[in-house]
Write an enzyme that holds these catalytic residues in place. Structure first.
Site, PDB file in Angstrom:
ATOM      1  N   LYS A 283     -12.114  -2.118  -1.488  1.00 35.66           N
ATOM      2  CA  LYS A 283     -11.366  -2.281  -2.733  1.00 35.66           C
ATOM      3  C   LYS A 283     -10.827  -3.683  -2.959  1.00 35.66           C
ATOM      4  CE  LYS A 283     -10.359   0.626  -5.395  1.00 35.66           C
ATOM      5  NZ  LYS A 283      -9.417   1.739  -5.291  1.00 35.66           N
ATOM      6  N   GLU A 290      -2.529  -4.910 -13.755  1.00 33.81           N
ATOM      7  CA  GLU A 290      -1.984  -3.561 -13.960  1.00 33.81           C
ATOM      8  C   GLU A 290      -0.466  -3.597 -14.086  1.00 33.81           C
ATOM      9  OE1 GLU A 290      -4.139  -0.378 -11.440  1.00 33.81           O
ATOM     10  OE2 GLU A 290      -4.599  -2.281 -10.498  1.00 33.81           O
TER      11      GLU A 290
END
Ligand code: ARG
Length: 459
Positions: A283, A290
């Site tokens: 990841k 965000e």
């Protein structure tokens, strides 16, 4: 610490009530503005012969020392003081005795707090403008770096027409220029001094409000003393400017998040602005983008919170208004953090041009250009539109793109098609042809970059 208002009450404030009432944890950050305001007030009182020059000099010197001492760390702001105004006045009196007790002549904490907050927000807004300019510069940098990179332009998040990546991100520069304009316009209405309105009704002393305002750098004074101490429009309006700015940053964040997903893979954010997962080693998460998107909700909340606090408040000052600073400071702090992280996140991002181009090559994104080709050869647009639709269906059926469909197939549908069709629907040509002002052609984008640069240099 003794209350500035200790007089009528014979019992001390209950401990919990004292904590509840206190605002120093929020307003101590305005110590500079409070001290500068008091210096101007002392100068005005002496000029108007309300206090002696000797008292004013003593106050101004001591206030200067207090400022230095707070800044150097030699003097800690006492958290037991009710608010920053109480702390500064108490410290002044501790240092110079009775002269310090004359400072609050022809003044109230109601006009004082309104003054401090305006002064504080003026300088914060200037910082936000400077940070916004940094972000615009980062956008310009990316637009220059990938000036001719082609990507799909979207409507309904469906591939619509080919555009330049530079064109796309310059849309955000245009939004941020409006944000800068809004802040500059806000500045005009914030540039009004409330000091001298006193508690609400003005004062019996022969003060000079305009002198005090000028010393503090204000362009004007509040017209009406009741409004002067009741007005928090400048907080609400600044937060509404910031809410709009955050909405822009949030939309930009959303695109960065989408673009850095495996599904898009249009950009790669740098390691400095992404995080990993504690369990999934592959990841690379766009946490900063965000968080900006998430914090947008928080800034909206700050705005709605103060609007709700003010709704229904009778004139003039009410203690409810002490809640203003927590909202507006939070909004200002949040926006500053977001801008600080956003500009370098953009500057360090890599654009994956090939992936963008590949995405633009699929999805019949040049269908409008095909219809335009026929229209320019005399076919009515609506007929050309229908025929292009048939061609797209044929391609989809047989696994062709418009570029790879053989000429015979084209000719079988209309004799207007010739070999030049391939040049017309080439993605770079499609982009180049959209040369209308503000459009996606390289010349138009060049003009947009020049405009943004020029506008920025004048701001
Ligand atoms: N701490 C107060 C505020 O932030 C200052 C004004 C207090 N005025 C008063 N009348 N109690 O609003």
């Amino acid at each position: 610490m003794e209350k500035l208002w200790a007089g009528r009450q014979s019992a001390a404030l209950d401990g919990v009530a004292d904590e509840f009432n206190s605002s120093i944890s929020v307003d101590s950050r305005m110590f500079r503005q409070d001290i500068k305001g008091s210096m101007a007030h002392a100068a005005m009182l002496a000029k108007q012969k309300i206090i002696s020059n000797a008292d004013a000099d003593a106050m101004i010197d001591a206030l200067g020392d207090i400022l230095d001492d707070i800044e150097s760390g030699a003097l800690a702001i006492d958290a037991r003081a009710e608010d920053i105004h109480t702390f500064v006045e108490t410290e002044l009196t501790r240092r110079i005795g009775d002269a310090g007790k004359r400072l609050h002549t022809a003044r109230s904490r109601n006009d004082q707090v309104a003054l401090d907050t305006r002064l504080y927000l003026k300088s914060e807004a200037a910082e936000i403008s400077a940070l916004s300019k940094e972000l615009i510069r980062a956008i310009l940098g990316k637009a220059e770096e990938y000036k001719t990179a082609i990507m799909p332009g979207y409507t309904h998040l469906q591939r619509a027409q080919p555009i330049l990546f530079s064109h796309h991100i310059l849309a955000y520069a245009a939004m941020l220029l409006r944000d800068l304009d809004r802040l500059a316009d806000w500045q005009k209405r914030c540039d009004v001094s409330p000091i001298g309105c006193c508690a609400l009704a003005g004062t019996t002393y022969d003060t000079d409000r305009r002198f005090e305002a000028a010393v503090l750098g204000f362009g004007d004074i509040a017209l009406n003393s009741i409004d002067g101490v009741s007005d928090r429009d400048f907080c609400v309006e600044l937060m509404s400017c910031l809410a709009i700015m955050m909405m822009h940053l949030s939309r930009f964040s959303e695109e960065l998040i989408l673009w850095s997903s495996w599904e898009f893979k249009f950009i790669e954010l740098s390691d400095e602005y992404t995080t990993g997962s504690s369990i999934m080693p592959q990841k690379k998460n766009p946490d900063m983008a965000e968080l900006v998107r998430g914090k947008t909700g928080r800034v909206y909340g700050d705005l709605v919170s103060l609007l709700t606090t003010l709704k229904g408040l009778p004139l003039a000052y009410n203690k409810d208004m002490q809640e203003d600073k927590e909202c507006v400071f939070d909004a200002v702090d949040t926006v500053k953090m977001c801008l600080r992280v956003f500009a370098p996140m953009i500057a360090s991002a890599t654009v994956l041009e090939d992936n963008m181009k590949k995405a633009a090559s699929a999805g019949f994104i040049n269908a409008t250009d095909l219809a335009d080709y026929l229209t320019k050869k005399g076919m009515p647009f609506r007929t050309a539109y229908k025929l292009t639709g048939q061609l797209v269906a044929r391609c989809a059926e047989r696994g062709f793109t418009l570029e790879s469909l053989p000429i015979e197939e084209y000719k079988s549908l209309s004799s207007l098609f010739e070999d030049d069709i391939y040049g017309e629907i080439d993605l770079a040509a499609c982009v180049k042809k959209r040369a209308s002002e503000g459009g996606t052609s390289p010349e138009s984008v060049e003009a947009q970059i020049a405009y943004v640069r020029e506008t920025l240099s004048k701001k």
